[in-house]
Write an enzyme that holds these catalytic residues in place. Structure first.
Site, PDB file in Angstrom:
ATOM      1  N   ARG A 105       0.828  -1.231  -0.048  1.00 48.15           N
ATOM      2  CA  ARG A 105       0.149   0.155  -0.155  1.00 48.15           C
ATOM      3  C   ARG A 105       0.820   1.415   0.030  1.00 48.15           C
ATOM      4  NH1 ARG A 105      -1.995   1.281   4.595  1.00 48.15           N
ATOM      5  NH2 ARG A 105      -2.579  -0.641   5.243  1.00 48.15           N
ATOM      6  N   TYR A 149     -15.981  19.395 -14.364  1.00 43.74           N
ATOM      7  CA  TYR A 149     -16.383  17.868 -14.501  1.00 43.74           C
ATOM      8  C   TYR A 149     -17.340  17.578 -13.428  1.00 43.74           C
ATOM      9  CZ  TYR A 149     -15.787  13.032 -14.352  1.00 43.74           C
ATOM     10  OH  TYR A 149     -15.885  11.638 -14.226  1.00 43.74           O
ATOM     11  N   ASP A 155      -6.708  20.852 -12.861  1.00 45.11           N
ATOM     12  CA  ASP A 155      -7.060  19.764 -13.471  1.00 45.11           C
ATOM     13  C   ASP A 155      -6.495  19.693 -14.890  1.00 45.11           C
ATOM     14  OD1 ASP A 155      -8.252  17.396 -14.936  1.00 45.11           O
ATOM     15  OD2 ASP A 155     -10.106  17.680 -13.674  1.00 45.11           O
ATOM     16  N   LYS A 175      -7.676   9.181 -19.327  1.00 44.99           N
ATOM     17  CA  LYS A 175      -8.168   9.704 -20.542  1.00 44.99           C
ATOM     18  C   LYS A 175      -6.631   9.593 -21.500  1.00 44.99           C
ATOM     19  CE  LYS A 175     -11.938  10.523 -18.386  1.00 44.99           C
ATOM     20  NZ  LYS A 175     -12.205  11.758 -17.598  1.00 44.99           N
TER      21      LYS A 175
END
Ligand SMILES: *Cc1c(COP(=O)(O)O)cnc(C)c1O
Length: 374
Positions: A48, A99, A170, A195
């Site tokens: 982790r 978004y 972003d 993306k």
């Protein structure tokens, strides 16, 4: 590893970054590191906390965005990690037309009393600057999804920094090929790696990059103890996809520009939104600092929501689906999601342009739009 890449162009970095050291018989590509735990004495320790395959992709994104990078299992997980940095009661400024996922978590965090948000039109610099005093973070998405508004980053970022306000960008629509917000002074830049960076519509992933060691270490702890970590196979696939980012993006952008020009005079289209068009209200801002205009455009279809739905349902090559950044072209009427911002017109169709032949794309979009008007 990225030191040796300094001075290379981004289209070389996407190919050369994130490679293992050159050793006799060493692999050219990182392996998919499948281990939940590690022998003591090294920088990882437990699955982790870190992973060799993540590190390869993180160093590649670092080379592109110019900041130390952490991967998250989705763009939204990366964004939530950024908002988790803020003390309860923080006031932030954010894009009004951003978004939908972000609009939703900001609204939820406001309802919980965690945050207070001042929503602005990010393309209106005066409005953004007026909202800043008294806030602790400016969250800018640019170009915005799905209305393709462009924020004047080289003006806004230094203005926020001079007031001591944190800035997070972003950068999903532009990618680091078109703009590097950290070099303009932003504290944090995030990507939905889902993306363009990965580019094949086959994984979800997110990243956050920063030049600030303190923020990097706090985000490392947020990931480590929050537990939102990506899978090693997904990281490997994303790095494989990143190798062709520059080529894919070049072609997709050229297709988007050509489609935008042709759609402007299409009888089924009321308005084309694409900052590459000289007549677009955001063109003047974009050409000041962006190295291109991206590969997403939006159209307002004549005849309202029903006509827009009909167009999306009538394409044969372009897929009617959400998302963007893959090799294949997709489109959708954004308001088919109940969660889309009320400021987005109901007949707005977002077109995520892929790398297909432009004439095939045009023929398909043209016939679908004609059907929408019948
Ligand atoms: C898709 C997207 C996100 C969210 O990323 P996921 O990987 O889907 O979680 C955030 N911002 C923008 C601009 C996006 O397009």
């Amino acid at each position: 590893m990225s030191e040796s890449l300094d001075g290379l162009h981004p289209d070389t970095k996407v190919v050369a970054a994130g490679r293992p050291p050159r050793t006799p018989d060493g692999n050219l590509n990182p392996s998919i590191s499948l281990s939940s735990t590690n022998h003591p004495g090294g920088p990882i320790g437990y699955g982790r906390f870190g992973n060799e395959t993540w590190s390869a992709l993180e160093s590649a994104i670092e080379a592109l965005e110019h900041g130390k990078t952490l991967l998250f299992p989705s763009g939204m997980a990366a964004i939530n990690a950024i908002f988790d940095l803020l003390p309860i009661g923080s006031v932030l400024t954010a894009s009004r037309n951003g978004y939908t996922g972000v609009m939703n978590i900001l609204a939820a965090r406001e309802r919980n009393g965690q945050l207070e948000v001042r929503y602005v039109d990010v393309s209106n610099t005066t409005e953004v600057l007026a909202a800043l005093p008294g806030t602790s973070l400016l969250w800018i998405e640019s170009p915005t999804n799905p209305a393709l508004e462009v924020a004047d980053l080289p003006t806004i970022i230094p203005a926020a920094k001079s007031l001591g306000i944190g800035v997070a960008v972003d950068n999903t629509f532009a990618t680091p090929l078109l703009q590097q917000p950290l070099d303009m002074g932003a504290d944090l830049v995030m990507q939905s790696v889902t993306k363009y960076l990965s580019g094949h519509s086959d994984i979800l992933m997110g990243s956050v990059s920063t030049k600030d060691e303190g923020l990097f270490s706090r985000l490392t702890d947020i990931r480590k103890f929050g537990g939102a970590i990506p899978g090693p196979f997904e990281a490997w696939l994303a790095l494989r996809g990143l190798r062709t980012l520059a080529l894919r993006f070049e072609r997709a952008q050229a297709n988007a520009m050509e489609l935008a020009i042709r759609l402007q005079s299409h009888p089924a289209v009321d308005r084309v939104r694409y900052p590459g068009l000289p007549t677009d209200p955001h063109h003047a801002t974009a050409i000041k600092f962006m190295a291109g205009f991206g590969a997403v455009l939006a159209i307002d279809v004549k005849g309202g929501a029903a006509a827009a739905d009909k167009a999306c349902e009538s394409s044969k090559l372009v897929t009617y689906a959400t998302s963007l950044g893959g090799v294949e072209s997709l489109w959708e009427r954004r308001h088919r999601w109940g969660s889309e911002s009320p400021t987005i017109p109901v007949n707005l169709v977002r077109i995520a342009v892929g790398i297909e032949n432009i004439e095939d794309l045009w023929r398909d979009i043209d016939q679908a739009l004609r059907i929408s008007q019948e």
